[in-house]
Design a protein around this motif. Structure first.
Motif, PDB file in Angstrom:
ATOM      1  N   TYR A 281       0.828  -1.205   0.000  1.00  0.00           N
ATOM      2  CA  TYR A 281       0.000   0.000   0.000  1.00  0.00           C
ATOM      3  C   TYR A 281       0.866   1.260   0.000  1.00  0.00           C
ATOM      4  O   TYR A 281       0.577   2.222  -0.726  1.00  0.00           O
ATOM      5  N   SER A 282       1.926   1.266   0.793  1.00  0.00           N
ATOM      6  CA  SER A 282       2.812   2.435   0.827  1.00  0.00           C
ATOM      7  C   SER A 282       3.510   2.630  -0.513  1.00  0.00           C
ATOM      8  O   SER A 282       3.748   3.768  -0.940  1.00  0.00           O
ATOM      9  N   SER A 283       3.847   1.538  -1.221  1.00  0.00           N
ATOM     10  CA  SER A 283       4.456   1.660  -2.550  1.00  0.00           C
ATOM     11  C   SER A 283       3.474   2.275  -3.535  1.00  0.00           C
ATOM     12  O   SER A 283       3.854   3.108  -4.372  1.00  0.00           O
ATOM     13  N   ALA A 284       2.196   1.887  -3.429  1.00  0.00           N
ATOM     14  CA  ALA A 284       1.186   2.484  -4.301  1.00  0.00           C
ATOM     15  C   ALA A 284       1.044   3.982  -4.036  1.00  0.00           C
ATOM     16  O   ALA A 284       0.924   4.784  -4.975  1.00  0.00           O
ATOM     17  N   LEU A 285       1.084   4.366  -2.779  1.00  0.00           N
ATOM     18  CA  LEU A 285       1.026   5.800  -2.440  1.00  0.00           C
ATOM     19  C   LEU A 285       2.232   6.538  -3.000  1.00  0.00           C
ATOM     20  O   LEU A 285       2.113   7.680  -3.472  1.00  0.00           O
ATOM     21  N   SER A 286       3.398   5.918  -2.973  1.00  0.00           N
ATOM     22  CA  SER A 286       4.602   6.540  -3.519  1.00  0.00           C
ATOM     23  C   SER A 286       4.500   6.726  -5.021  1.00  0.00           C
ATOM     24  O   SER A 286       4.904   7.773  -5.562  1.00  0.00           O
ATOM     25  N   VAL A 287       3.968   5.723  -5.716  1.00  0.00           N
ATOM     26  CA  VAL A 287       3.806   5.841  -7.167  1.00  0.00           C
ATOM     27  C   VAL A 287       2.820   6.953  -7.511  1.00  0.00           C
ATOM     28  O   VAL A 287       3.038   7.732  -8.457  1.00  0.00           O
ATOM     29  N   LEU A 288       1.755   7.068  -6.754  1.00  0.00           N
ATOM     30  CA  LEU A 288       0.794   8.154  -6.986  1.00  0.00           C
ATOM     31  C   LEU A 288       1.447   9.515  -6.795  1.00  0.00           C
ATOM     32  O   LEU A 288       1.192  10.450  -7.569  1.00  0.00           O
TER      33      LEU A 288
END
Length: 311
Positions: A281-288
């Motif tokens: 989830y944190s990786s997805a937030l970083s990509v966003l």
């Protein structure tokens, strides 16, 4: 004999042999190979430490579970758009980025105009204003956390000495407080950038404006500001990127509080990754966040090109 001589003179000369191509191709091809040879170390560096980590984060963002080993596709991204804590952190970060960007431009330009004048000791003044930028965010955060401490902070002690009421600086308006602390740190850097831009404007423009009867205020609006457009664009782009990526101010000074009032986006990503242990989830937030930064930068560059002027 004369006939033979005439025939010789009329006979066509044998064609010249075509010039041999130099070894290694044309000069342009050799220059291109030389350029790529020198660029190879930098390209390898970016591939190993920039592009490969981004690819790994994108891959991790499509997995879930404690070890990010369960493929979930775009599930993490869907959850992010519906997460109220993510929306809160993004709105807080957007306010922080806008506040620091506008403040950096206004304060940096004002300081640059001040130290560009023939003042005594202006070199020392420039150095003093630049020192906070040369200090790490961790040191600046600890310094201001101690200064603003409601019980032991030097700022409240000074107010007590003058008979004024003390303030809870980190509780009343914490977001504005960390914006001001950030501006205190980066004002010297933006001042140097604007100072370089001011010194790059030819004096002949101001001389011609003075002859035409323009006062200093008119010269500032008609000459200084338009010709500082490239510098302003650079400062705004760097300030927005820095503001969207801010972390240390929230982590050290306020710890994201009170009540998530300073929950900056990167600090929220840190909380999700290392305290909730949800790396997918944190990786997805970083990509966003990466896409948001790219979008903001593209819009700024497009608007900045339209604002450039030449005299």
């Amino acid at each position: 004999m004369a006939l033979k001589t005439a025939v010789r003179e009329r006979s066509p000369r044998p064609p010249r042999p075509a010039p041999r191509r130099p070894r290694g191709g044309t000069l342009q091809a050799r220059r291109a190979r030389t350029a790529y040879l020198f660029l190879t170390p930098a390209l390898l560096f970016f591939a190993l430490f920039f592009y490969m980590p981004i690819a790994d984060i994108v891959n991790t963002s499509m997995h879930s579970g404690p070890q990010a080993d369960e493929f979930s596709g775009l599930g993490n991204y869907v959850d992010a758009f519906g997460d109220p804590s993510v929306r809160n952190s993004f709105s807080v970060t957007l306010i922080f980025a806008v506040g620091t960007t506008v403040g950096a431009i206004v304060l940096g330009l004002a300081l640059a105009l001040l130290v560009n004048r023939p003042l005594r000791g202006r070199t020392l003044i420039r150095l003093a204003l630049l020192v906070p930028y040369l200090t790490s965010v961790a040191v600046v955060g600890l310094l201001w956390r101690n200064i603003l401490d409601p019980q032991l902070g030097i700022l409240n002690r000074m107010l007590t000495e003058f008979g004024l009421p003390t303030q809870a600086w980190l509780n009343t308006d914490p977001l504005a407080t960390i914006i001001l602390v950030t501006l205190w740190q980066i004002a010297g850097y933006t001042m140097i950038l604007f100072l370089a831009g001011l010194q790059g404007i030819p004096e002949v423009y101001y001389e011609a404006a003075t002859i035409d009867g323009a006062n200093q205020w008119q010269q500032f609006w008609r000459i200084t500001l338009p010709l500082l457009a490239p510098t302003t664009l650079f400062v705004s782009v760097m300030a927005v990127i820095s503001g969207l990526q801010a972390f240390g101010q929230a982590y050290i000074i306020t710890n994201g509080g009170p009540a998530d009032a300073t929950d900056l986006y990167v600090f929220h990503v840190f909380e999700v990754a290392f305290r909730s242990r949800d790396f997918g989830y944190s990786s997805a937030l970083s990509v966003l966040l990466l896409f948001v930064i790219i979008a903001f930068t593209a819009v700024q560059l497009r608007a900045g090109r339209r604002g450039e002027v030449q005299y």
